[in-house]
Design a protein around this motif. Structure first.
Motif, short mmCIF file in Angstrom:
data_model
loop_
_atom_site.label_atom_id
_atom_site.label_comp_id
_atom_site.label_asym_id
_atom_site.label_seq_id
_atom_site.Cartn_x
_atom_site.Cartn_y
_atom_site.Cartn_z
N ASN A 187 -4.66 2.26 -1.85
CA ASN A 187 -3.52 2.29 -1.98
C ASN A 187 -3.18 1.67 -3.50
O ASN A 187 -1.78 1.46 -3.74
CB ASN A 187 -2.89 1.38 -1.07
CG ASN A 187 -2.91 1.63 0.35
OD1 ASN A 187 -2.79 3.02 0.51
ND2 ASN A 187 -3.07 1.21 1.46
N TYR A 188 -4.01 1.74 -4.39
CA TYR A 188 -3.51 1.25 -5.80
C TYR A 188 -2.50 2.09 -6.42
O TYR A 188 -2.38 3.34 -6.28
CB TYR A 188 -4.75 1.56 -6.72
CG TYR A 188 -4.58 1.22 -8.35
CD1 TYR A 188 -3.91 0.21 -8.72
CD2 TYR A 188 -4.84 2.42 -9.11
CE1 TYR A 188 -3.66 0.20 -10.08
CE2 TYR A 188 -4.62 2.27 -10.54
CZ TYR A 188 -3.62 1.10 -11.02
OH TYR A 188 -3.55 0.81 -12.29
N GLY A 189 -1.40 1.46 -6.67
CA GLY A 189 -0.43 2.06 -7.29
C GLY A 189 0.75 2.52 -6.07
O GLY A 189 2.09 2.92 -6.34
N HIS A 190 0.43 2.42 -4.86
CA HIS A 190 1.02 2.97 -3.73
C HIS A 190 2.36 2.01 -3.27
O HIS A 190 3.13 2.55 -3.04
CB HIS A 190 0.34 3.43 -2.61
CG HIS A 190 -0.39 4.55 -2.95
ND1 HIS A 190 -1.24 4.77 -3.98
CD2 HIS A 190 -0.29 5.97 -2.37
CE1 HIS A 190 -1.76 6.04 -3.98
NE2 HIS A 190 -1.02 6.77 -2.88
N VAL A 228 3.59 7.39 -7.65
CA VAL A 228 2.13 6.79 -7.85
C VAL A 228 1.58 6.25 -9.37
O VAL A 228 1.38 5.44 -9.78
CB VAL A 228 1.13 7.38 -7.17
CG1 VAL A 228 -0.45 6.71 -7.52
CG2 VAL A 228 1.21 7.36 -5.70
N ALA A 229 2.07 7.43 -10.17
CA ALA A 229 1.64 6.96 -11.92
C ALA A 229 2.45 5.84 -12.21
O ALA A 229 1.92 5.21 -12.80
CB ALA A 229 2.07 8.40 -12.34
N ILE A 230 3.82 5.83 -11.87
CA ILE A 230 4.45 4.74 -12.40
C ILE A 230 4.03 3.44 -11.64
O ILE A 230 3.85 2.58 -12.42
CB ILE A 230 5.96 4.81 -12.01
CG1 ILE A 230 6.66 6.28 -12.86
CG2 ILE A 230 6.97 3.72 -12.14
CD1 ILE A 230 8.01 6.77 -12.27
N GLY A 231 3.84 3.81 -10.40
CA GLY A 231 3.12 2.50 -9.61
C GLY A 231 1.96 1.77 -10.16
O GLY A 231 1.75 0.57 -10.18
N ILE A 244 2.36 -9.07 2.28
CA ILE A 244 2.12 -7.87 1.80
C ILE A 244 1.00 -7.52 0.85
O ILE A 244 0.43 -8.53 0.02
CB ILE A 244 3.50 -7.06 1.12
CG1 ILE A 244 3.48 -5.58 1.05
CG2 ILE A 244 3.71 -7.76 -0.34
CD1 ILE A 244 4.64 -4.98 0.57
N ASN A 245 0.17 -6.28 0.89
CA ASN A 245 -0.82 -6.25 0.17
C ASN A 245 -0.80 -5.55 -1.18
O ASN A 245 -0.13 -4.34 -1.05
CB ASN A 245 -2.09 -5.55 0.94
CG ASN A 245 -2.55 -6.55 1.94
OD1 ASN A 245 -2.72 -7.71 1.64
ND2 ASN A 245 -2.97 -6.01 3.24
N LEU A 246 -1.13 -5.87 -2.24
CA LEU A 246 -1.19 -5.01 -3.35
C LEU A 246 -2.58 -4.77 -4.07
O LEU A 246 -3.49 -5.64 -3.83
CB LEU A 246 -0.33 -5.93 -4.61
CG LEU A 246 1.23 -6.49 -4.25
CD1 LEU A 246 1.30 -7.33 -5.73
CD2 LEU A 246 1.92 -5.04 -4.39
N VAL A 247 -2.84 -3.87 -4.81
CA VAL A 247 -4.00 -3.29 -5.26
C VAL A 247 -3.99 -3.51 -6.81
O VAL A 247 -3.20 -2.99 -7.36
CB VAL A 247 -4.54 -1.96 -5.06
CG1 VAL A 247 -5.80 -1.98 -5.68
CG2 VAL A 247 -4.51 -1.74 -3.45
#
Length: 350
Positions: free
Chosen positions: A238-241, A261-264, A321-324
């Motif tokens: 989920n990196y960027g998601h 996703v690119a922006i994320g 909430i999870n961030l990558v």
């Protein structure tokens, strides 16, 4: 040809080769016997690739029915999903018959969820025709439809029985659709494989297509084998998601998944460095690579808008909430944060 075998709750092969659509019938006959096959696809893919798949299936003795829906996110809703179930029932498909998803991520998601739920589960074959579907969405068993409150909020984990990845289909993709898939390739490079990132950075993806797809699928295979149900390490995918899904929702889904996703990914890399989590600031390399493929890198929405959108993200767990976040290119980690701290991470990513 390359073959990657996934050993999750179901074991299956991902066959990666050019020009194998014409052999679909024999491949499915050898693996499953002669069956009724329901192709589920969108109008664009139908006109381009259904004829060769249907011809191959019928030559091998299979019966073929076909459900075709309009292109776009509107077809990933509950109404179209129920229409598909009714179509399967009216054509009297049995549990031993096969649903084939032909196309990109939307046909794969909707057809997969139909395969998971019709008669409590029927055989399911993925035939991806976009780069995004080849490297990511066709493998791993996530199927879903959208609800009014957000993307992918109703679905099931349902592994395919076979994936046929004919990357000659990528030659016909519009540049912006190919670029959507590049965003996912870059994601894999950042989370697990610096060599893969370097191929994108040097604009060599089209020259190394089989290697690129095999490497992305192998990375996902290893992660899914370890964490099929998305409770731990699979969340690295989920990196960027988390940022990206908020951006998509803020745009009312007018921005493509790959662009969001690119922006994320850029926002996550900025936040990781500014907040002291990264060994190095990868943002400049990331931005330059994404721009090679005309992908956006700047968020057009304010922090408050993004936070409101992010609160419906399925990666949220109660008040967490999870961030990558990336440590460096080739290594990311999961950061679980309180929802109340989300503003800090979004502001740091702007």
């Amino acid at each position: 040809m390359a073959i990657v075998t996934v050993n999750a709750s179901k074991s299956y092969d991902v066959v990666i080769s050019p020009y194998i659509l014409r052999n679909t019938g024999d491949i499915l006959k050898d693996k499953f016997g002669v069956k009724t096959n329901c192709i589920i696809t969108d109008e664009t893919v139908d006109s381009m690739y259904s004829p060769v798949v249907v011809e191959s299936l019928e030559k091998s003795g299979h019966k073929v029915v076909k459900y075709v829906f309009p292109v776009g996110e509107n077809s990933k809703g509950a109404e179209n999903f129920v229409n598909i179930l009714n179509f399967l029932a009216s054509n009297k498909l049995t549990r031993s018959d096969i649903i084939i998803a032909l196309g990109g991520g939307i046909p794969g998601d909707v057809a997969g969820f139909a395969a998971a739920t019709y008669l409590r589960g029927v055989k399911f074959v993925q035939i991806p025709t976009t780069l995004l579907a080849c490297v990511d969405s066709s493998v791993g068993g996530k199927t879903a439809i959208n609800l009014d409150e957000g993307k992918n909020l109703a679905g099931a984990f349902y592994q395919p029985d076979l994936v046929l990845c004919d990357y000659s289909t990528l030659e016909t993709l519009p540049d912006h659709v190919f670029s959507d898939g590049v965003a996912e390739v870059v994601k894999y490079g950042v989370i697990k494989d610096e060599h893969l990132f370097n191929l994108a950075e040097m604009n060599l993806l089209k020259d190394k297509m089989e290697e690129v797809i095999e490497r992305c699928v192998s990375i996902k295979r290893d992660i899914v084998n370890e964490d099929e149900r998305d409770m731990g390490v699979r969340q690295l995918l989920n990196y960027g998601h988390t940022y990206g899904h908020a951006i998509e929702k803020a745009s009312n889904y007018t921005l493509s998944h790959g662009s969001a996703v690119a922006i994320g990914m850029c926002m996550a890399s900025k936040a990781a460095y500014k907040l002291g989590f990264s060994d190095e600031d990868i943002t400049d390399r990331l931005v330059e690579t994404l721009r090679l493929y005309n992908l956006p890198t700047q968020c057009p929405y304010d922090v408050e808008t993004l936070i409101n959108a992010a609160l419906s993200d399925k990666k949220r767990q109660g008040e967490k909430i999870n961030l990558v976040l990336p440590k460096r290119i080739g290594e990311c980690f999961l950061q679980t944060i309180d929802v109340k701290d989300l503003e800090k991470y979004f502001e740091a990513g702007m």
